[in-house]
Design a protein around this motif. Structure first.
Motif, short mmCIF file in Angstrom:
data_model
loop_
_atom_site.label_atom_id
_atom_site.label_comp_id
_atom_site.label_asym_id
_atom_site.label_seq_id
_atom_site.Cartn_x
_atom_site.Cartn_y
_atom_site.Cartn_z
N TYR A 162 0.82 -1.20 0.00
CA TYR A 162 0.00 0.00 0.00
C TYR A 162 0.86 1.25 0.00
N SER A 163 2.05 1.18 0.57
CA SER A 163 2.93 2.34 0.68
C SER A 163 3.92 2.44 -0.47
N THR A 164 3.81 1.55 -1.44
CA THR A 164 4.77 1.54 -2.54
C THR A 164 4.14 2.14 -3.79
N PRO A 165 4.82 3.07 -4.45
CA PRO A 165 4.26 3.57 -5.72
C PRO A 165 4.15 2.40 -6.70
N SER A 166 3.02 2.33 -7.42
CA SER A 166 2.80 1.14 -8.24
C SER A 166 3.85 1.00 -9.34
N PHE A 167 4.43 2.13 -9.79
CA PHE A 167 5.42 1.96 -10.86
C PHE A 167 6.70 1.33 -10.32
N PHE A 168 7.01 1.55 -9.03
CA PHE A 168 8.17 0.91 -8.42
C PHE A 168 7.89 -0.59 -8.25
N LEU A 169 6.67 -0.89 -7.79
CA LEU A 169 6.25 -2.28 -7.65
C LEU A 169 6.35 -3.00 -9.00
N GLY A 170 5.81 -2.35 -10.05
CA GLY A 170 5.85 -2.93 -11.38
C GLY A 170 7.29 -3.13 -11.86
N ALA A 215 -4.67 -11.82 -27.53
CA ALA A 215 -4.03 -12.91 -28.24
C ALA A 215 -2.66 -13.25 -27.65
N LYS A 216 -2.07 -12.29 -26.93
CA LYS A 216 -0.75 -12.57 -26.33
C LYS A 216 -0.85 -12.43 -24.81
N PRO A 217 -1.45 -13.43 -24.15
CA PRO A 217 -1.72 -13.30 -22.72
C PRO A 217 -0.46 -13.16 -21.87
N ALA A 218 0.68 -13.70 -22.33
CA ALA A 218 1.89 -13.63 -21.51
C ALA A 218 2.26 -12.18 -21.21
N GLY A 219 2.02 -11.31 -22.19
CA GLY A 219 2.37 -9.92 -22.00
C GLY A 219 1.46 -9.22 -20.99
N LEU A 220 0.32 -9.85 -20.70
CA LEU A 220 -0.62 -9.22 -19.76
C LEU A 220 -0.28 -9.54 -18.31
N VAL A 221 0.58 -10.55 -18.11
CA VAL A 221 0.82 -11.04 -16.74
C VAL A 221 1.33 -9.93 -15.83
N LEU A 222 2.38 -9.24 -16.26
CA LEU A 222 2.97 -8.23 -15.37
C LEU A 222 2.06 -7.00 -15.18
N PRO A 223 1.44 -6.46 -16.24
CA PRO A 223 0.51 -5.35 -15.98
C PRO A 223 -0.62 -5.74 -15.03
N VAL A 224 -1.19 -6.94 -15.24
CA VAL A 224 -2.28 -7.38 -14.36
C VAL A 224 -1.77 -7.55 -12.93
N ALA A 225 -0.59 -8.17 -12.79
CA ALA A 225 -0.05 -8.39 -11.45
C ALA A 225 0.18 -7.06 -10.74
N THR A 226 0.73 -6.09 -11.46
CA THR A 226 1.01 -4.79 -10.84
C THR A 226 -0.28 -4.13 -10.36
N ALA A 227 -1.28 -4.11 -11.24
CA ALA A 227 -2.55 -3.48 -10.88
C ALA A 227 -3.22 -4.26 -9.75
N ALA A 228 -3.20 -5.60 -9.85
CA ALA A 228 -3.91 -6.42 -8.88
C ALA A 228 -3.31 -6.30 -7.48
N MET A 247 -4.56 2.93 -13.45
CA MET A 247 -4.35 2.38 -14.79
C MET A 247 -3.40 3.26 -15.61
N ILE A 248 -3.49 4.57 -15.41
CA ILE A 248 -2.64 5.45 -16.20
C ILE A 248 -1.17 5.12 -15.92
N VAL A 249 -0.86 4.81 -14.65
CA VAL A 249 0.53 4.49 -14.29
C VAL A 249 0.92 3.13 -14.86
N VAL A 250 0.05 2.14 -14.67
CA VAL A 250 0.35 0.80 -15.17
C VAL A 250 0.50 0.81 -16.69
N GLU A 251 -0.42 1.51 -17.37
CA GLU A 251 -0.36 1.52 -18.83
C GLU A 251 0.88 2.23 -19.34
N SER A 252 1.28 3.33 -18.67
CA SER A 252 2.49 4.00 -19.16
C SER A 252 3.73 3.16 -18.85
#
Lengths: 297, 335
Positions: B158-166, B195-208, B273-278
């Motif tokens: 909760y105290s970590t900026p999501s871009f650092f976590l990602g 179509a390329k689910p592997a690429g979604l793993v890290l964005p989803v994990a970061t947001a989740a 999402m704006i942070v995760v997407e960028s």
């Protein structure tokens, strides 16, 4: 973290003042103590550190870029334009903590007054004021921050004002709820009956009685504000060089992730996490101290 | 705020019923959206005191050209008239034209929004599947090691900026272990992205992870509250085993505040999402917003804000509705 309160036996000596009892509870909360110690250490590091470890954080030094940690004179190495990383952590921390504290306090002041007035006046005024809060909450803070930074050139005072202006909504809601329950208390009615003005009732009675909620929330606001500063910098809308903050340092270092330049990423990242953790745990401790619900977390 | 919604539902059920409560929430929602349009209009004016002429005609436009454009498009009229024009345009879905993309704002958002929604929904689903059992587990094992470990973990996340976590996730799972790509899949349509689910793993994990840290805390405290309720003691006294009590009674009652919270959580999630997407270069609305902020494409920026605000208002009303449906005291009136 709230478990500490519940575990406290109700057998405290009756002679102790509520303040002493609360202070004791606060100090017994080890996490809160960790928070206070961490913040004090960071303040010393950021504001007194530059005296012990003076570095040039204005002029770039292209002869000594990307030096690894342990290089003589650069305990944490240098970055891509030759700034000493340890020294930069200090001045970056000054900015992050300063903006965080000032914006957190600003948000709390605005939110407290807004909420206290809305709750106290009630009726249509309350309804309109709270719809404004709803509208503010419907716009994500990062979006509003990006738009405002796109319109105006970012500076420290501007970032304080802008972050303060996007963060006052939650305290406004909390204080309003308390204000509604306080306004019908006898001592508030008494002031009105004795001819005291509404303004006096709000400033002298409603606001002081919500001080627990306010202080607890202010601490969380500071933590959130430090995170917001980092987000704005990450999104490339932060301060202009040579000024910096921890978020900007971390973002700058991300370019060199694959080059293995960990010292450009992790020190700044850890500073953010530790400071925010510290403020959050102080908030938890203060909630025990004031025995208020604060915010759901 | 959750508390407020709950009280509101309760009061409504005592009075003229849930429909009236919903009617009032709808009116409130419309007012909130009107206030948002005022804010957006003010921001537009602050960003472009001269109107959008310069942005559309380009930096070389002369003052005469700008004046002519303003006359032709009504930007020389009083502000309040311009506001009503603006209102009537957005009422029919016209969000203006982008300065840079050479297309209407509504088009650009329409192409990006579904991809953001897919990312958000997957992240939310993953987060709920993890956070709800985690919160229940923590509540049942309250004060024990397991509770302590998860509480500390969530506190740090909760105290970590999501871009650092990602970034940490990228370094560990993409750079060191090489398990998944560090960049999100590209494409214009949802199908291309999926179509390329592997690429979604890290964005989803970061947001989740961020959502888990928030929701598990709600779930934990709601479950703790419910475990001390009389109905739990009654069920236990009748001989029902604890796991059954938790499954049948406690979980359902603890979910109600969490669902209410989700409605209010929408803007926070879009903001994240704006942070995760960028960070992962995911071609969604957050990235569109980010690039538009870099280029000063104000119509797109404010169009995004409007869309999110409407989504938030609708989301919070839906959350109230679901909450009312789950609440046995009000359920009957709608069914």
């Amino acid at each position: 973290m709230t478990t500490a309160t519940a575990a406290q036996p109700a057998t405290q000596p009756a002679a102790r003042s509520p303040f002493r009892r609360g202070l004791r509870r606060f100090l017994q909360n080890k996490l809160a103590l960790f928070g206070v110690v961490t913040i004090v250490l960071f303040l010393l590091f950021c504001f007194l550190g530059p005296l012990l470890h003076p570095t040039d954080q204005v002029h770039t030094d292209l002869k000594s870029t990307m030096l690894p940690p342990g290089t003589p004179g650069h305990p944490l190495g240098t970055d891509d334009v030759g700034y000493d990383v340890l020294g930069r952590l200090m001045i970056g921390g000054q900015v992050s903590i300063l903006i965080g504290l000032a914006a957190g306090i600003l948000a709390t002041v605005i939110g407290t007054l807004w909420g206290a007035i809305a709750g106290y006046v009630g009726g249509t005024v309350d309804a309109v004021m709270m719809r404004v809060v709803d509208a503010g909450i419907a716009i994500p803070a990062t979006f509003l921050l990006l738009i405002l930074s796109a319109i105006m050139r970012p500076s420290v005072p501007l970032m304080i004002v802008v972050i303060g202006l996007v963060s006052w909504l939650v305290p406004a809601r909390l204080v309003r709820a308390e204000s509604i329950s306080l306004k019908s208390r006898e001592y508030v009615l008494a002031i009105r009956a004795m001819g005291g003005t509404h303004g006096r009732a709000v400033v002298k009675h409603i606001v002081p009685n919500t001080v627990g909620t306010i202080v607890v929330n202010a601490t969380f606001q500071v933590a959130d504000a430090i995170l917001l500063v980092a987000y704005v910098s990450f999104l490339g809308m932060g301060l202009q060089k040579p000024a910096t903050d921890w978020g900007a340092m971390l973002t700058g270092g991300m370019t060199y992730t694959y080059a293995g330049a960990w010292w450009l990423i992790f020190p700044a990242g850890l500073c953010i996490v530790l400071t925010v953790c510290a403020f959050n745990s102080i908030g938890d401790g203060l909630r025990d101290f004031f025995d208020v619900k604060g915010r759901d977390r | 705020m959750v508390e407020a919604a709950r009280t509101a539902v309760r009061t409504a059920s005592g009075g003229a019923g849930i429909l009236r409560f919903l009617g009032r929430r709808l009116v409130q929602g419309v007012i909130v959206i009107l206030i948002v349009t005022l804010i957006v209009f003010a921001l537009l004016h602050l960003a472009m005191p001269q109107g959008p002429a310069q942005g559309i005609l380009g930096m070389q436009a002369t003052q005469e050209q700008i004046d002519a454009f303003n006359r032709a498009n009504g930007f020389d009229r009083p502000l309040w008239q311009q506001y009503f024009t603006f209102l009537s345009q957005i009422a029919v879905g016209d969000l203006g034209d982008s300065f840079k993309l050479n297309r209407p704002v509504a088009d650009a958002i329409g192409q990006r929004l579904p991809k953001t929604l897919v990312l958000a929904l997957i992240s939310m689903a993953v987060a709920l599947v993890v956070a709800i059992p985690m919160g229940i587990y923590q509540a049942v094992r309250r004060g024990k090691t397991g509770d302590y470990v998860f509480t500390t973990m969530n506190f740090i996340i909760y105290s970590t900026p999501s871009f650092f976590l990602g970034l940490v996730l990228v370094i560990v799972f993409a750079q060191w272990l090489g398990l998944v790509p560090a960049l999100a899949p590209q494409g214009d349509t949802v199908a291309q992205v999926l179509a390329k689910p592997a690429g979604l793993v890290l964005p989803v994990a970061t947001a989740a992870l961020g959502i888990i840290a928030t929701i598990s805390r709600y779930m934990r405290s709601a479950t703790i509250d419910n475990l001390s309720e009389d109905y739990v003691r009654t069920a236990r006294a009748k001989g029902t085993p604890m796991p059954v009590v938790i499954r049948r009674h406690v979980v359902r009652n603890s979910l109600t505040p969490v669902i209410a919270m989700l409605g209010y959580y929408l803007p926070v999630m879009f903001g994240g999402m704006i942070v995760v997407e960028s960070l992962f270069n995911y071609p969604g609305m957050g990235l569109l917003f980010w690039t538009s902020a870099q280029t000063g494409d104000y119509p797109v920026l404010l169009g995004c804000v409007l869309v999110i605000a409407v989504a938030t208002v609708v989301g919070s009303i839906l959350a109230d509705l679901v909450q009312a449906l789950l609440n046995p005291r009000t359920r009957g009136e709608l069914a």
